[in-house]
Scaffold this active site. Structure first.
Site, short mmCIF file in Angstrom:
data_model
loop_
_atom_site.label_atom_id
_atom_site.label_comp_id
_atom_site.label_asym_id
_atom_site.label_seq_id
_atom_site.Cartn_x
_atom_site.Cartn_y
_atom_site.Cartn_z
N ARG A 81 117.59 3.14 26.40
CA ARG A 81 118.47 4.31 26.21
C ARG A 81 119.62 4.26 27.22
NH1 ARG A 81 116.68 8.78 28.35
NH2 ARG A 81 114.58 8.61 27.53
N ASP A 133 141.54 11.39 18.87
CA ASP A 133 140.71 10.75 17.85
C ASP A 133 141.59 9.70 17.17
OD1 ASP A 133 139.36 10.02 15.51
OD2 ASP A 133 138.44 11.99 15.26
N LYS A 148 134.47 3.65 10.70
CA LYS A 148 135.62 3.44 9.83
C LYS A 148 136.26 2.06 10.09
CE LYS A 148 134.31 7.59 8.91
NZ LYS A 148 134.90 8.79 9.44
#
Ligand SMILES: *Cc1c(COP(=O)(O)O)cnc(C)c1O
Length: 382
Positions: free
Chosen positions: A51, A175, A200
């Protein structure tokens, strides 16, 4: 991390992705391990538990950091997980100014989840930087913008907004999902943090979700490393590998996306008229000059207005090559209906304010032969 002397396409292939020191394998191995053997109590090889760190994810973070020109990068299980992590830099009472045309999932996270933790949000049209100045309050901690916006393709002046933010001691996050670092590098324009849905263009093959925060300051790096460890919404080794593989072709893919995007936009203007096509590459786009200045190309995201839900339905049902689907940035052309898909949660009133009509369709132009894409659109529009 990002002091590489090489050009972008070279860095996309090599930075973070050196051959495996153990075997010489030219691809970074997928380290499927949750834990690491320790040599003695308190003595390890730099890894304790997956993690916190995983060598495959570490390689990806180095790669993305280099491409955006940041000082560190932190990968999460999705774009939304990255934005959620970003918002942990705030505490109850803090205020955020956000682009009004922001990704639907972002405003949903802000308005339906994070408001319950004492954060407040103001949405403004950031294509006019003065709106940002007017919205900043003493308790504002973050300005979060998206440029170009989804799905109206409105462009915000990153440098102008960064100057306003910094004069007021506020951090700016951008973004950059719609353009990727190949076409736009917000940090060079003054942004403090770049965020991506790597799902994307960075992945580029529609086969995995992911998100990243690229930072510019040591205290941000420390914060987000800590958040990865505390909240656990990290990217898996396998998905990290898919992204490492996708990123290697980012430069060539984005060149072709840009070329095809321009060609499809020109075709649609001829077919429907310039007022029905939203694409920063068109001379008629209100921020065309700004887009030319701050981007290295116009990309392959565009929207078109068909006039009614009925016409949008007819168009969507006739598509053969292009897929009617959510998401974007893959090699295949994806077409979506924002009013019922990405922006359903915004509500009819909210959509009306943003200009998202029932007849609006958004296209993520893929890298198929552009003649084939245009032929499919031609028959679907007939
Ligand atoms: C898809 C997307 C997101 C959310 O990312 P996920 O990977 O789907 O969680 C955020 N911002 C933009 C601009 C997006 O397109």
């Amino acid at each position: 991390m990002s002091d590489s002397k090489y050009g972008f396409a070279t860095r996309a292939i090599h930075d973070g992705q050196q051959p495996d020191p153990l075997t010489g394998a030219v691809n970074v191995p997928i380290y499927l391990t949750s834990t690491y053997q320790q040599e003695a109590i308190g003595k390890n090889k730099g890894h304790e538990y997956a993690r916190l760190t995983n060598p495959t994810r570490d390689a990806l973070e180095e790669s993305l950091c280099s491409l955006e020109g940041g000082t560190s990068a932190h990968c999460f299980g999705s774009g939304m997980a990255a934005i959620t992590a970003l918002c942990t830099m705030m505490k109850a009472g803090d205020h955020v100014v956000c682009s009004d045309n922001v990704y639907g999932g972002t405003s949903r996270l802000f308005d339906k989840v994070l408001v319950h933790y004492g954060l407040t949000f103001t949405y403004v049209d950031t294509s006019n930087a003065e709106n940002v100045r007017a919205a900043i309050r003493p308790e504002t901690k973050l300005v979060h913008i998206e440029t170009p916006t989804n799905p109206m393709m409105s462009v915000t002046d990153i440098r102008a907004v960064a100057e306003i933010c910094h004069a007021k001691g506020v951090e700016l996050s951008v973004d950059n999902t719609f353009l990727s670092p190949y076409l736009q590098r917000p940090i060079e324009l003054g942004a403090d943090i770049v965020m991506h849905s790597t799902t994307k263009f960075l992945n580029g093959h529609s086969d995995g979700l992911g998100g990243v925060l690229v930072c510019t300051k040591p205290e941000q790096a420390e914060r987000f490393r800590f958040v990865q460890k505390c909240t656990g919404g990290i990217l898996s080794p396998f998905d990290s590998y898919l992204l490492l593989r996708g990123v290697k072709t980012l430069a060539v893919r984005m060149k072709q996306h840009d070329t095809n995007g321009r060609a499809v936009a020109e075709f649609l203007v001829e077919k429907l008229g310039a007022d029905k096509v939203f694409y920063p590459g068109l001379a008629t786009h209100p921020q065309h000059e700004l887009a030319k200045r701050q981007q290295r190309g116009f990309g392959s995201m565009l929207s078109l207005e068909l006039g009614s839900l009925e016409k949008a339905n007819a168009f969507a049902s006739r598509l053969k090559l292009c897929y009617l689907a959510e998401s974007l940035g893959g090699v295949e052309t994806l077409i979506c209906h924002p009013a019922t898909m990405t922006h359903a949660a915004v509500g009819a009133e909210g959509r009306a304010k943003l200009g998202i009509t029932d007849g609006l369709m958004r296209i993520s132009v893929g890298i198929e032969e552009v003649e084939d894409i245009i032929a499919d659109l031609t028959q679907a529009l007939a």
